[in-house]
Design an enzyme around this catalytic site. Structure first.
Site, PDB file in Angstrom:
ATOM      1  N   SER A   1       6.054 -10.405   0.478  1.00 31.92           N
ATOM      2  CA  SER A   1       5.473  -9.328   1.277  1.00 31.92           C
ATOM      3  C   SER A   1       3.972  -9.266   0.989  1.00 31.92           C
ATOM      4  O   SER A   1       3.423 -10.178   0.355  1.00 31.92           O
ATOM      5  CB  SER A   1       6.204  -8.014   1.004  1.00 31.92           C
ATOM      6  OG  SER A   1       5.752  -7.451  -0.171  1.00 31.92           O
TER       7      SER A   1
ATOM      8  N   GLU B   1      -6.874  -9.997  10.913  1.00 32.08           N
ATOM      9  CA  GLU B   1      -5.953 -10.032  12.069  1.00 32.08           C
ATOM     10  C   GLU B   1      -5.231  -8.708  12.176  1.00 32.08           C
ATOM     11  O   GLU B   1      -4.960  -8.080  11.153  1.00 32.08           O
ATOM     12  CB  GLU B   1      -4.833 -11.077  11.843  1.00 32.08           C
ATOM     13  CG  GLU B   1      -5.287 -12.469  11.721  1.00 32.08           C
ATOM     14  CD  GLU B   1      -4.188 -13.378  11.157  1.00 32.08           C
ATOM     15  OE1 GLU B   1      -3.027 -12.928  11.011  1.00 32.08           O
ATOM     16  OE2 GLU B   1      -4.507 -14.518  10.851  1.00 32.08           O
TER      17      GLU B   1
ATOM     18  N   LYS C   1      -2.114  -6.348  12.159  1.00 33.49           N
ATOM     19  CA  LYS C   1      -0.811  -6.489  11.501  1.00 33.49           C
ATOM     20  C   LYS C   1       0.253  -5.982  12.481  1.00 33.49           C
ATOM     21  O   LYS C   1       0.345  -4.779  12.751  1.00 33.49           O
ATOM     22  CB  LYS C   1      -0.784  -5.672  10.207  1.00 33.49           C
ATOM     23  CG  LYS C   1       0.487  -5.839   9.404  1.00 33.49           C
ATOM     24  CD  LYS C   1       0.317  -5.221   8.027  1.00 33.49           C
ATOM     25  CE  LYS C   1       1.510  -5.445   7.144  1.00 33.49           C
ATOM     26  NZ  LYS C   1       2.745  -4.876   7.634  1.00 33.49           N
TER      27      LYS C   1
ATOM     28  N   ARG D   1      13.656 -13.141   7.505  1.00 36.84           N
ATOM     29  CA  ARG D   1      13.126 -13.117   6.147  1.00 36.84           C
ATOM     30  C   ARG D   1      14.242 -12.880   5.132  1.00 36.84           C
ATOM     31  O   ARG D   1      14.249 -13.447   4.053  1.00 36.84           O
ATOM     32  CB  ARG D   1      12.074 -12.009   6.053  1.00 36.84           C
ATOM     33  CG  ARG D   1      11.533 -11.818   4.672  1.00 36.84           C
ATOM     34  CD  ARG D   1      10.340 -10.884   4.698  1.00 36.84           C
ATOM     35  NE  ARG D   1       9.762 -10.792   3.383  1.00 36.84           N
ATOM     36  CZ  ARG D   1      10.060  -9.841   2.503  1.00 36.84           C
ATOM     37  NH1 ARG D   1      10.915  -8.899   2.814  1.00 36.84           N
ATOM     38  NH2 ARG D   1       9.498  -9.832   1.318  1.00 36.84           N
TER      39      ARG D   1
ATOM     40  N   LYS E   1      -7.184 -11.907   5.029  1.00 37.78           N
ATOM     41  CA  LYS E   1      -6.694 -13.104   4.331  1.00 37.78           C
ATOM     42  C   LYS E   1      -7.848 -14.009   3.933  1.00 37.78           C
ATOM     43  O   LYS E   1      -8.815 -14.134   4.691  1.00 37.78           O
ATOM     44  CB  LYS E   1      -5.796 -13.946   5.264  1.00 37.78           C
ATOM     45  CG  LYS E   1      -4.686 -13.201   5.898  1.00 37.78           C
ATOM     46  CD  LYS E   1      -4.043 -14.056   6.981  1.00 37.78           C
ATOM     47  CE  LYS E   1      -2.855 -13.302   7.540  1.00 37.78           C
ATOM     48  NZ  LYS E   1      -2.144 -14.065   8.552  1.00 37.78           N
TER      49      LYS E   1
ATOM     50  N   LYS F   1      -3.577  -0.428   5.684  1.00 43.73           N
ATOM     51  CA  LYS F   1      -2.664   0.357   6.534  1.00 43.73           C
ATOM     52  C   LYS F   1      -3.405   1.520   7.178  1.00 43.73           C
ATOM     53  O   LYS F   1      -4.109   2.267   6.489  1.00 43.73           O
ATOM     54  CB  LYS F   1      -1.505   0.906   5.689  1.00 43.73           C
ATOM     55  CG  LYS F   1      -0.700  -0.170   4.966  1.00 43.73           C
ATOM     56  CD  LYS F   1       0.205  -0.913   5.911  1.00 43.73           C
ATOM     57  CE  LYS F   1       1.451  -0.146   6.166  1.00 43.73           C
ATOM     58  NZ  LYS F   1       2.686  -0.790   6.010  1.00 43.73           N
TER      59      LYS F   1
ATOM     60  N   CYS G   1      29.610  27.335  19.855  1.00 40.93           N
ATOM     61  CA  CYS G   1      28.880  26.373  20.692  1.00 40.93           C
ATOM     62  C   CYS G   1      28.187  27.129  21.830  1.00 40.93           C
ATOM     63  O   CYS G   1      28.844  27.894  22.549  1.00 40.93           O
ATOM     64  CB  CYS G   1      29.850  25.335  21.253  1.00 40.93           C
ATOM     65  SG  CYS G   1      29.114  24.281  22.511  1.00 40.93           S
TER      66      CYS G   1
ATOM     67  N   CYS H   1      30.261  25.985  25.221  1.00 38.44           N
ATOM     68  CA  CYS H   1      31.670  26.284  25.503  1.00 38.44           C
ATOM     69  C   CYS H   1      32.210  27.437  24.656  1.00 38.44           C
ATOM     70  O   CYS H   1      33.337  27.881  24.867  1.00 38.44           O
ATOM     71  CB  CYS H   1      32.536  25.041  25.313  1.00 38.44           C
ATOM     72  SG  CYS H   1      32.739  24.573  23.591  1.00 38.44           S
TER      73      CYS H   1
END
Ligand code: IVH
Length: 682
Positions: A92, A123, A125, A146, A299, A323, A417, A420
């Site tokens: 990961s 890039e 993600k 994976r 990277k 993130k 309910c 009903c």
């Protein structure tokens, strides 16, 4: 004598040429459409070419090569997925959440590669599903998930249906072997359309494109997977045999030149400052991408530097993900409504003052269950914070007790309910409340919707509005009642014309032959969905066979397990199941598995004789013989003039010599599987 790739004595030269031409045209248009986004022909024309090739392959099965584009529409359903070991672990990525953390990453690299200039690639993600795709001598031979990073599932047949994935690489310098790693994903617009359709059909929506994609890749029927509009972007390499590019960006360029889809939004930066500026740009630009992203990836570009940096047990040292923070908005919760599901579960839904969030106006959010409301101390009238991260459905993050003025009302589930009036009970395990009413019209309406939807009984003319009418006017009190309605009764309903009444009666008549799998999927049995119902019925064949099985026997079917088996067994042998099945049978609803439809290109090998010799790596001898028998062919122990094919593996001996002597076609494992319509053992 015939061989596998076109020298079939039945198909003449012209036919073979035509098939090869269509095959290359389809590959070219596929790439133009999905990889280059520059289509040259209409979808219709594309479908016409595909149909022509399918027909040719059906008439002359030996024309079909393992990389034929007809594989894209999905082959034969598989029994399950075989586990495969990855050549190198699929690790990961370490995460970062601010600029400081990215600087620390660059400083670490600087210390590990003293004095070296480090270039970075940034890039998007993609929020999708990680896949490893192996090409041997340019042919796609394996697509794997994976899994646990060491071993994943062989999902080749499904992966082949992913749009844009080349089955054969084109161009120059194709390596002997390349294991491409990348992401299978679904575009947001395609996902929204699927969910809109499900809402229209009264079905629950899928949570997000990623889960939907993961579920699609694990479907046993590749045809179903083929219908799901999945796409692929390559973003890395797991193994490479040949002259490898020196940098990541050159590797991506090579992938692209071989026809593998690569996200065009990658950028090389000669220092970390440039990479950070790029990250800042994506923080806002990401909303303009047609797919979901959960960050950007930074990277090291140089592959030799990557080798030197190596990996920790969890993640490579040469990469970091940045993130994005999820977008949030504040708004007022004006009411909490209860939705009643097909099994009677009451789901609380927050009605909000409409607020703009991640490009859409949000006015509802699920509150899930009682625990969710109490843990977050959510009250009617509260200001709340909603967010949209990976999820398309807005998520209530928290309430804001600081802005209360004392008029806010804590929420309690009703004892009865709201539809009903039957008692509501709390599930002893879990935080769910359930309506216990056997005649609850809300529950019945949800059930009828699930029964009528396309993936179940596909009843033309039975949409949500019609269901409301039928139930509110007392025409339908249970699923089997649908089959008792006639045109005159329907015509008496408000807004129901003669034609709609006729179409509905016809639609209901038509659905009787859908088969047991779709019937079971539509009956609203807890834990029994479309895919498992289909798998199970393929195995048992009919309701009689299913009814004689014990709970344990049902649990033992692959994919079932104790929980599903318990639910199905209880339903089948409980009062509701017994009456429903008996009535549906009486009204002529099919209780048999639908006949298996051979996929296009499926070989008709009836009457042929195969001889297996040597070891076929990864293919069990018993399985191979079973595949042969299933196609009406014979597996024999000795080679003679009557032998149609010899399948030769490692260390094949005298049988192979004899086959050569007699001029009998010799197949290796891949060619054998391709001939059988299986690209990998199923
Ligand atoms: S590079 C060691 N590039 O994110 C793995 N991964 O959260 C190096 N992902 O498992 C992967 N977009 O499947 C890389 N442009 C991208 C990516 C990407 C999505 C996935 C990948 C990985 C996951 C980690």
């Amino acid at each position: 004598m015939a061989d596998l790739f076109g020298n079939d004595d039945k198909a003449d030269e012209k036919t073979i040429k035509r098939a090869r031409f269509i095959q290359s045209e389809l590959e070219r248009h596929n790439e133009l459409y999905y990889t280059r986004a520059k289509p040259e022909i209409s979808d219709r024309e594309f479908d016409r070419l595909m149909a022509e090739l399918s027909d040719l392959e059906r008439c002359f099965p030996l024309i079909a090569s393992p990389d034929s584009p007809t594989h894209r529409v999905g082959g034969k359903p598989v029994d399950g997925f075989v586990q495969v070991a990855h050549r190198t672990p699929m690790l990961s990525i370490d995460n970062s959440y601010d600029e400081q953390m990215v600087h620390e990453f660059a400083n670490r690299l600087g210390k590990l590669l003293p004095g070296q200039k480090i270039e970075f690639v940034v890039e998007p993600k993609i929020d999708g599903v990680a896949i490893s795709a192996t090409y041997e001598r340019g042919i796609l031979i394996l697509g794997a998930t994976r899994g646990d990073g060491e071993k994943g599932d062989d999902i080749t047949t499904n992966f082949k249906t992913v749009r844009g994935v080349p089955l054969r690489l084109k161009g120059r310098n194709i390596p002997d072997l390349v294991e491409v790693r990348g992401e299978v994903y679904l575009e947001q617009a395609d996902f929204d359309a699927i969910n809109a359709n499900r809402t229209g059909q009264g079905e629950e929506t899928y949570a997000n494109p990623r889960n939907f994609t993961a579920g699609s890749l694990k479907l046993l029927d590749p045809k179903l997977c083929a219908s799901r509009k999945l796409r692929f972007f390559a973003h890395g390499v797991g193994a490479f045999e040949g002259t490898s590019p020196k940098t990541h960006h050159e590797m991506l360029e090579a992938f692209s030149s071989w026809g593998i889809p690569v996200n065009p939004h990658y950028k090389v930066h000669d220092n970390i400052g440039g990479a950070l500026a790029e990250i800042g740009k994506w923080n806002t630009l990401r909303t303009e991408l047609p797919y979901q992203t959960d960050g950007v990836v930074v990277k090291v570009d140089n592959l030799e530097q990557r080798m030197k940096l190596g990996t920790t047990t969890k993640a490579p040292r040469w990469v970091i993900a940045y993130k994005f923070a999820a977008e949030q908005a504040r708004t007022r919760l004006v009411a909490i409504d209860l939705q009643i599901g097909k099994l009677g579960t009451l789901t609380p839904v927050a009605r909000l003052d409409p607020v703009q969030l991640a490009g859409t106006k949000v006015s509802n959010a699920s509150l899930h269950n009682a625990d969710f409301i109490s843990t977050k101390d959510i009250r009617i009238g509260d200001m709340i914070v909603v967010e949209k991260a990976g999820e398309i459905i807005p998520y209530v993050v928290r309430s804001d007790p600081g802005s209360r003025n004392g008029t806010e009302i804590p929420f309690t589930f009703p004892d009865e309910c709201p539809v009903c009036g039957a008692p509501v009970v709390r599930n002893p395990v879990g935080a769910f409340y359930r309506c216990t009413g056997t005649d609850c019209s809300a529950k019945l309406k949800r059930r009828l919707r699930s029964f009528a939807i396309r993936s179940a009984m596909d009843i033309e003319g039975l949409g949500s509005e019609t269901i409301e009418l039928l139930v509110d006017h007392g025409l339908v009190k249970s699923i089997p009642d649908l089959f008792l309605m006639n045109q005159e009764q329907l015509e008496c309903l408000p807004r129901m014309g003669q034609l709609s009444a006729f179409n509905l009666v016809e639609g209901i008549k038509q659905c009787k032959s859908r088969g047991l799998g779709r019937l079971l999927a539509g009956l609203g049995i807890r834990h029994i969905g479309e895919s498992i119902a289909d798998d199970l019925t393929r195995r048992v064949g009919s309701i009689q066979n299913l009814l004689v099985l014990t709970e344990i026997e049902i649990a033992n079917f692959q994919g079932m397990g104790p929980e599903r088996a318990h639910s199905l067994f209880d339903w089948l042998h409980g009062a509701e199941g017994i009456t429903t099945i008996a009535r549906l049978k009486e009204y002529g609803v099919s209780m048999e598995a639908a006949p298996f439809e051979p996929p296009p290109g499926f070989s008709d090998l009836a009457g042929k004789t195969f001889v297996l010799t040597g070891t076929l790596e990864g293919l069990d001898r018993d399985d191979a013989e079973r595949f042969i028998r299933e196609r009406g062919a014979k597996a024999s122990g000795s080679v003679s003039r009557k032998t149609s094919y010899v399948v030769a593996g490692e260390a094949a001996g005298s049988k192979l010599d004899k086959a050569r002597e007699l001029g009998i076609p010799i197949l290796d494992k891949d060619a054998f599987l391709a001939l059988l319509g299986l690209s990998q053992p199923g």
